[in-house]
Design an enzyme around this catalytic site. Structure first.
Site, PDB file in Angstrom:
ATOM      1  N   GLU A   1       0.830  -1.193   0.000  1.00 47.96           N
ATOM      2  CA  GLU A   1       0.000   0.000   0.000  1.00 47.96           C
ATOM      3  C   GLU A   1       0.879   1.263   0.000  1.00 47.96           C
ATOM      4  O   GLU A   1       1.840   1.357   0.773  1.00 47.96           O
ATOM      5  CB  GLU A   1      -0.882  -0.039   1.251  1.00 47.96           C
TER       6      GLU A   1
ATOM      7  N   LYS B   1      -9.139   2.731  -2.148  1.00 47.80           N
ATOM      8  CA  LYS B   1      -9.441   1.959  -0.949  1.00 47.80           C
ATOM      9  C   LYS B   1     -10.867   2.234  -0.490  1.00 47.80           C
ATOM     10  O   LYS B   1     -11.324   3.385  -0.501  1.00 47.80           O
ATOM     11  CB  LYS B   1      -8.446   2.337   0.148  1.00 47.80           C
TER      12      LYS B   1
ATOM     13  N   CYS C   1      -5.496  -3.240   2.226  1.00 48.11           N
ATOM     14  CA  CYS C   1      -5.290  -3.329   3.677  1.00 48.11           C
ATOM     15  C   CYS C   1      -6.583  -3.484   4.482  1.00 48.11           C
ATOM     16  O   CYS C   1      -7.144  -4.560   4.583  1.00 48.11           O
ATOM     17  CB  CYS C   1      -4.495  -2.127   4.154  1.00 48.11           C
TER      18      CYS C   1
ATOM     19  N   THR D   1     -13.683 -58.773  -4.704  1.00 43.99           N
ATOM     20  CA  THR D   1     -14.470 -59.819  -5.370  1.00 43.99           C
ATOM     21  C   THR D   1     -15.945 -59.462  -5.289  1.00 43.99           C
ATOM     22  O   THR D   1     -16.499 -59.307  -4.192  1.00 43.99           O
ATOM     23  CB  THR D   1     -14.221 -61.181  -4.714  1.00 43.99           C
TER      24      THR D   1
END
Length: 634
Positions: A46, A115, A170, A473
């Site tokens: 940032e 932001k 952030c 089997t």
């Protein structure tokens, strides 16, 4: 980008507060370095062009002008590089200042994302300088070009359509309603976070949980790059805590307090496949509100550096493995408890061969009886020695039964099977599939009839790996009244038995269990050679550790054969030659498809992990599906 792998980098460059010239130089050096190392997505912290801790210097126009100059220089640095870069800087728009991330690729600024959540508490005071980012995309001029700016932006890779990138900054991650949620629901498969999270005691653990949790909830990749050394330490310290996660798994993490670059690959095709199968992950109606900007990466094969676990069903760390083993044993035993309670049954019949699977089934049954307060004498442990039984497995079976305090029964099958051979005209010297399966079916008949006689139920011993390969089997060991091991793969069976041995107080039992673990896996249907096991399962169908690996990646993530092969070659490098892996992978696919009819009529059994083969639960596959396109790819 082959197979969906994109190499990514989270970078903390050296920083000097407010020295945009120095910071830009450092960022450009790191961009070139990361590109040389093959990274395609580069994420910086940032406000890294100016430094996060500039304080009221963000009110200085000179700093803002120089930050923009730095961005243009960074863009120019990327002109000849095959990468997309995310850097932080303050951006002015119509009289307001925004804490923003710039997206740069091939010499161009593709977008500006401001932001959303601005912290203004404790040591943070971002509202003093910055404004909350706008949701509606606007246009801003940068270097003579018009660039979109807004929080609702997606960056879409033209050559890898599964790669769609969106941005958090952030505090956005720490908010109650992170913008990344809407980004992911609108199509983003990778979220990048440009951060400047200061350090405090215990904060790193919480930060790690947030990153991993966000990537898990949103089924996305998450690249987190944080500020570090060079930021002002006037009141706080920044630790350069960088992380890269994928769907809840932390793939790479830096050591704190040292500026560093971490690399790893994110598998965007896996993330897209996870979202397709997850019906709770619904596309958001606001997707049309997003601005989409296209970028280009050259298609190429990404060298894998991330760890590929050769035992994906088994937890790697010992402490975690012990906890997981106890949990699995509890799930198995509680499943059986419910079935015993529902049927009011106080008797369980288990065929004991002295091998791993029947050992685990008996241990689980004992645990269930103890949980219900039932006498262990109600467990009828039956040994049925036949033509291939060795003294080692027989003695282990008998001694184990006695150590556990359950009821011992022995019913030899040689005479009954020999008579049956006479009835159907089978030459006893012909050791073919009839010779083998007749013994398995005779044993199942004995167990079923004892259960009828005692008013009990037959507990199945077969595991998930055998079911995947059809190594059972039909109407023999394939059948039971409740299969406690039905979703436990062979590699995990071994760890469960080992865990039981490590934690049991009976030293005699522990010794027996350890010898069972040391015994080769075998159905013991062919006569022994010089008293030793002559028929080793893994010599016939291949190593179970390979088959479990194939099973996991085929069913858990839907990977195609060539991708499974690629991962297996990396995971087992130095253990198996590539040609050997390919041989058994072909065998795996042939058997998996041809043997579905056995899985289509499986008895009930508890699911314990993310992969299971129940026809009522995880695998609804037609018995006559064709394997052709899978084999052609191989």
């Amino acid at each position: 980008m082959k197979d969906g792998y994109i190499k990514t980098a989270a970078i903390t460059p050296d920083t000097k507060v407010a020295d945009t010239i120095y910071n830009t130089e450092q960022i450009c050096k790191k961009i070139i370095e990361c590109s040389v190392n093959g990274a395609k997505i580069l994420v910086f912290p940032e406000l890294c062009i100016t430094g996060y801790s500039c304080g009221d210097l963000f009110l200085q126009d000179l700093l803002l002008d120089k930050a923009m100059e730095g961005l243009l220089k960074i863009a120019a640095t990327t002109k000849e590089l095959d990468a997309i870069v995310f850097v932080g800087l303050p951006v002015r728009y119509r009289g307001k200042l925004y804490n923003a991330a710039a997206v740069v690729s091939r010499g161009e600024v593709l977008g500006i994302v401001p932001k959303t959540y601005l912290p203004n508490y404790n040591e943070f005071y971002e509202l003093r300088h910055f404004s909350r980012g706008m949701e509606d995309t606007v246009e801003i001029e940068i270097g003579g070009e018009i660039v979109p700016m807004g929080t609702k932006q997606l960056f879409v890779c033209a050559s890898v359509p599964e790669l769609v990138i969106a941005i958090e900054i952030c505090e956005d991650l720490w908010a109650p309603d992170p913008p990344g949620t809407m980004h992911a629901l609108s199509g983003a498969t990778v979220l990048v976070n440009l951060s400047a999270s200061d350090e405090a005691i215990g904060k790193d653990a919480y930060r790690r949980e947030l990153v991993c949790g966000q990537s898990a909830r949103l089924l996305c990749g998450y690249i987190y790059a944080s500020a570090g050394n060079g930021e002002s330490t006037q009141d706080v310290v920044y630790s350069a805590h960088n992380m890269i996660a994928e769907n809840g798994m932390l793939l790479a993490e830096s050591a704190r307090f040292a500026n560093d670059t971490i690399y790893t690959e994110i598998d965007v095709k896996k993330l897209s496949q996870e979202r397709r199968r997850n019906t709770a992950f619904e596309t958001c109606g606001d997707a049309d509100c997003y601005e989409e900007t296209e970028f280009q990466l050259k298609p190429e094969t990404t060298e894998l550096t991330r760890f590929i676990d050769p035992a994906p069903f088994v937890p790697g760390k010992k402490k975690e493995r012990q906890k997981r083993c106890d949990e699995i044993l509890t799930i198995q035993s509680m499943g059986l408890c419910k079935r015993l309670e529902h049927t009011n049954c106080k008797c369980a019949v288990v065929g004991i061969s002295g091998g791993l699977d029947s050992t685990l089934a008996l241990l689980v049954t004992v645990r269930a009886f103890d949980a219900l307060g039932l006498s262990r004498e109600g467990i009828k442990a039956v040994t049925m020695p036949g033509f291939g039984t060795t003294d080692r497995t027989y003695q282990n079976a008998v001694n184990m039964i006695k150590s556990l305090g359950v009821t011992f029964l022995e019913v030899p099958i040689q005479n009954a099977v020999s008579l049956h051979f006479e009835d159907i005209g089978q030459d006893e010297k012909c050791h073919d599939v009839t010779y083998e399966n007749a013994q398995a079916r005779e044993r199942t008949q004995i167990l079923m009839d004892i259960a009828n006689k005692e008013g009990g139920m037959v507990i199945g011993t077969g595991d998930m790996s055998e079911l995947a390969l059809g190594w059972a089997t039909y109407n023999g060991d394939h059948m039971s009244m409740y299969g406690v091991n039905s979703s436990v793969p062979k590699t995990l069976v071994r760890h469960l038995v080992h865990y039981y041995a490590d934690t049991c107080k009976d030293k005699t039992l522990k010794k027996i269990l350890l010898d069972v673990l040391d015994t080769p896996v075998s159905p013991e249907l062919l006569p022994p050679k010089e008293g030793e096991i002559s028929q080793k399962t893994e010599d016939l169908v291949g190593p179970y550790e390979l088959h479990d690996f194939f099973l996991y990646y085929m069913l858990r993530f839907g990977y195609p054969p060539q991708k499974v092969y690629r991962l297996a070659c990396r995971a087992f490098a130095g253990v198996y030659e590539d040609e050997v892996i390919l041989k058994w992978l072909k065998n795996y696919y042939r058997r998996f498809f041809s043997q579905q009819f056995k899985r289509s009529c499986l008895p009930d059994g508890p699911k314990v992990g993310t992969v299971a083969l129940s026809p009522r639960g995880d695998l609804r596959m037609p018995s006559d599906a064709c394997v052709r396109i899978w084999m052609e790819e191989l």
